[in-house]
Motif scaffolding. Structure first.
Motif, short mmCIF file in Angstrom:
data_model
loop_
_atom_site.label_atom_id
_atom_site.label_comp_id
_atom_site.label_asym_id
_atom_site.label_seq_id
_atom_site.Cartn_x
_atom_site.Cartn_y
_atom_site.Cartn_z
N ASP A 176 0.79 -1.22 0.00
CA ASP A 176 0.00 0.00 0.00
C ASP A 176 0.83 1.27 0.00
OD1 ASP A 176 0.92 -0.04 2.58
OD2 ASP A 176 -1.02 0.18 3.53
N SER A 177 2.12 1.18 -0.25
CA SER A 177 2.95 2.37 -0.24
C SER A 177 2.78 3.19 -1.53
CB SER A 177 4.43 2.00 -0.09
OG SER A 177 4.92 1.41 -1.28
N ALA A 178 3.05 4.47 -1.42
CA ALA A 178 2.98 5.36 -2.58
C ALA A 178 3.96 4.92 -3.65
CB ALA A 178 3.27 6.80 -2.15
N GLU A 179 5.13 4.43 -3.26
CA GLU A 179 6.15 4.01 -4.22
C GLU A 179 5.69 2.79 -5.01
OE1 GLU A 179 6.83 4.86 -1.02
OE2 GLU A 179 7.71 6.80 -1.57
N ALA A 180 5.03 1.84 -4.33
CA ALA A 180 4.52 0.65 -5.02
C ALA A 180 3.42 1.03 -6.00
CB ALA A 180 4.02 -0.38 -4.02
N LEU A 181 2.53 1.92 -5.59
CA LEU A 181 1.46 2.39 -6.46
C LEU A 181 2.05 3.12 -7.66
CD1 LEU A 181 -1.51 2.92 -7.12
CD2 LEU A 181 -1.42 4.87 -5.54
N HIS A 182 3.02 3.98 -7.42
CA HIS A 182 3.68 4.72 -8.49
C HIS A 182 4.32 3.77 -9.49
CE1 HIS A 182 7.13 7.36 -9.96
NE2 HIS A 182 6.05 7.98 -10.37
N ALA A 183 5.02 2.75 -9.01
CA ALA A 183 5.66 1.76 -9.89
C ALA A 183 4.61 1.01 -10.71
CB ALA A 183 6.49 0.79 -9.06
N LEU A 184 3.48 0.66 -10.09
CA LEU A 184 2.40 -0.02 -10.79
C LEU A 184 1.85 0.86 -11.92
CD1 LEU A 184 0.27 -2.39 -10.96
CD2 LEU A 184 -1.14 -0.92 -9.51
N VAL A 185 1.63 2.13 -11.63
CA VAL A 185 1.11 3.07 -12.62
C VAL A 185 2.06 3.16 -13.81
CG1 VAL A 185 0.62 5.52 -13.07
CG2 VAL A 185 -0.29 4.40 -11.00
N LEU A 186 3.33 3.38 -13.55
CA LEU A 186 4.30 3.51 -14.63
C LEU A 186 4.40 2.23 -15.45
CD1 LEU A 186 7.13 5.52 -12.85
CD2 LEU A 186 5.34 6.38 -14.38
N SER A 187 4.39 1.09 -14.79
CA SER A 187 4.46 -0.19 -15.48
C SER A 187 3.23 -0.42 -16.37
CB SER A 187 4.59 -1.32 -14.46
OG SER A 187 4.52 -2.57 -15.08
N SER A 188 2.06 -0.12 -15.84
CA SER A 188 0.83 -0.30 -16.61
C SER A 188 0.81 0.60 -17.84
CB SER A 188 -0.38 0.00 -15.72
OG SER A 188 -1.58 -0.16 -16.44
N LEU A 189 1.21 1.85 -17.66
CA LEU A 189 1.22 2.78 -18.80
C LEU A 189 2.23 2.35 -19.86
CD1 LEU A 189 0.82 6.19 -16.95
CD2 LEU A 189 -0.92 4.92 -18.24
N GLU A 190 3.37 1.84 -19.42
CA GLU A 190 4.36 1.34 -20.38
C GLU A 190 3.80 0.13 -21.13
OE1 GLU A 190 8.79 -0.67 -20.42
OE2 GLU A 190 8.28 0.70 -18.79
N ASP A 191 3.16 -0.78 -20.42
CA ASP A 191 2.56 -1.97 -21.06
C ASP A 191 1.51 -1.57 -22.09
OD1 ASP A 191 4.14 -3.56 -19.44
OD2 ASP A 191 2.49 -4.15 -18.10
N ALA A 199 0.48 11.33 -19.03
CA ALA A 199 0.80 10.53 -20.22
C ALA A 199 -0.24 10.79 -21.29
CB ALA A 199 0.85 9.05 -19.87
N SER A 200 0.11 10.42 -22.51
CA SER A 200 -0.81 10.58 -23.63
C SER A 200 -1.11 9.23 -24.26
CB SER A 200 -0.19 11.47 -24.72
OG SER A 200 0.04 12.76 -24.24
N GLY A 201 -2.30 9.18 -24.87
CA GLY A 201 -2.69 8.07 -25.72
C GLY A 201 -2.89 8.62 -27.11
N ARG A 202 -2.81 7.76 -28.09
CA ARG A 202 -2.90 8.23 -29.48
C ARG A 202 -4.34 8.54 -29.91
NH1 ARG A 202 1.28 4.74 -29.09
NH2 ARG A 202 3.23 5.36 -30.08
N SER A 203 -5.32 8.04 -29.16
CA SER A 203 -6.73 8.25 -29.51
C SER A 203 -7.57 8.21 -28.24
CB SER A 203 -7.20 7.14 -30.46
OG SER A 203 -7.18 5.89 -29.79
N THR A 204 -8.83 8.62 -28.36
CA THR A 204 -9.72 8.54 -27.21
C THR A 204 -9.91 7.09 -26.78
OG1 THR A 204 -11.65 8.58 -28.66
CG2 THR A 204 -10.96 10.68 -27.71
N ARG A 205 -9.93 6.19 -27.74
CA ARG A 205 -10.09 4.77 -27.42
C ARG A 205 -8.92 4.26 -26.59
NH1 ARG A 205 -11.83 0.76 -31.99
NH2 ARG A 205 -13.82 1.66 -31.40
N GLN A 206 -7.69 4.64 -26.96
CA GLN A 206 -6.52 4.21 -26.19
C GLN A 206 -6.51 4.85 -24.81
OE1 GLN A 206 -2.60 5.28 -27.62
NE2 GLN A 206 -1.60 3.75 -26.34
N VAL A 207 -6.85 6.12 -24.71
CA VAL A 207 -6.90 6.80 -23.41
C VAL A 207 -7.90 6.10 -22.49
CG1 VAL A 207 -7.56 8.94 -22.24
CG2 VAL A 207 -6.10 9.04 -24.27
N ALA A 208 -9.09 5.79 -23.00
CA ALA A 208 -10.11 5.12 -22.20
C ALA A 208 -9.65 3.72 -21.78
CB ALA A 208 -11.42 5.04 -22.98
N SER A 209 -9.05 3.00 -22.69
CA SER A 209 -8.57 1.65 -22.39
C SER A 209 -7.48 1.68 -21.32
CB SER A 209 -8.03 1.00 -23.67
OG SER A 209 -7.47 -0.26 -23.38
#
Length: 119
Positions: free
Chosen positions: A5-20, A44-54
């Motif tokens: 539940d640490s901020a660092e773990a959450l931050h790492a999860l966010v960055l990893s998910s966005l990279e994936d 971060a940016s997505g290339r389209s509204t569909r990608q941003v929503a996904s």
């Protein structure tokens, strides 16, 4: 990733998910000591509204299952700018044109970002 539940773990999860999800131009802004709203802001940016929503939906689900937190999401119906508030980390997902217009990185960089960037 183990449940943490640490901020660092959450931050790492966010960055990893966005990279994936192939987010574009991901920027992480540390807010600790600058603001009490969160420890990190990720833009971060997505290339389209569909990608941003996904990306937003997948990220909210990962935050729920892996960090056992409920993230608040705003802006999902249009998906031009989606805000995900996960407590210690706030995530802004944009279509590129909308991101350029609002330029949050400069506003929250407190002078860390140059006023003009070469194109």
């Amino acid at each position: 990733m183990p449940a943490d539940d640490s901020a660092e773990a959450l931050h790492a999860l966010v960055l990893s998910s966005l990279e994936d999800d192939q987010a574009v131009d991901t920027v992480s802004i540390p807010l600790a000591g600058k603001s009490s709203i969160a420890d990190y802001m990720v833009v971060a940016s997505g290339r389209s509204t569909r990608q941003v929503a996904s990306m937003a939906n997948k990220l909210a689900e990962k935050i729920k299952t892996e960090c056992r937190r409920t993230a608040r999401i705003e802006g999902l119906p249009n998906a031009d700018w989606v805000l995900i508030d996960a407590g210690d980390v706030i995530i802004h997902l944009f279509r590129p044109e909308v991101r350029t217009f609002y330029n949050l990185e400069r506003m929250w960089g407190f002078g860390d970002t140059p006023a003009t960037e070469p194109n």
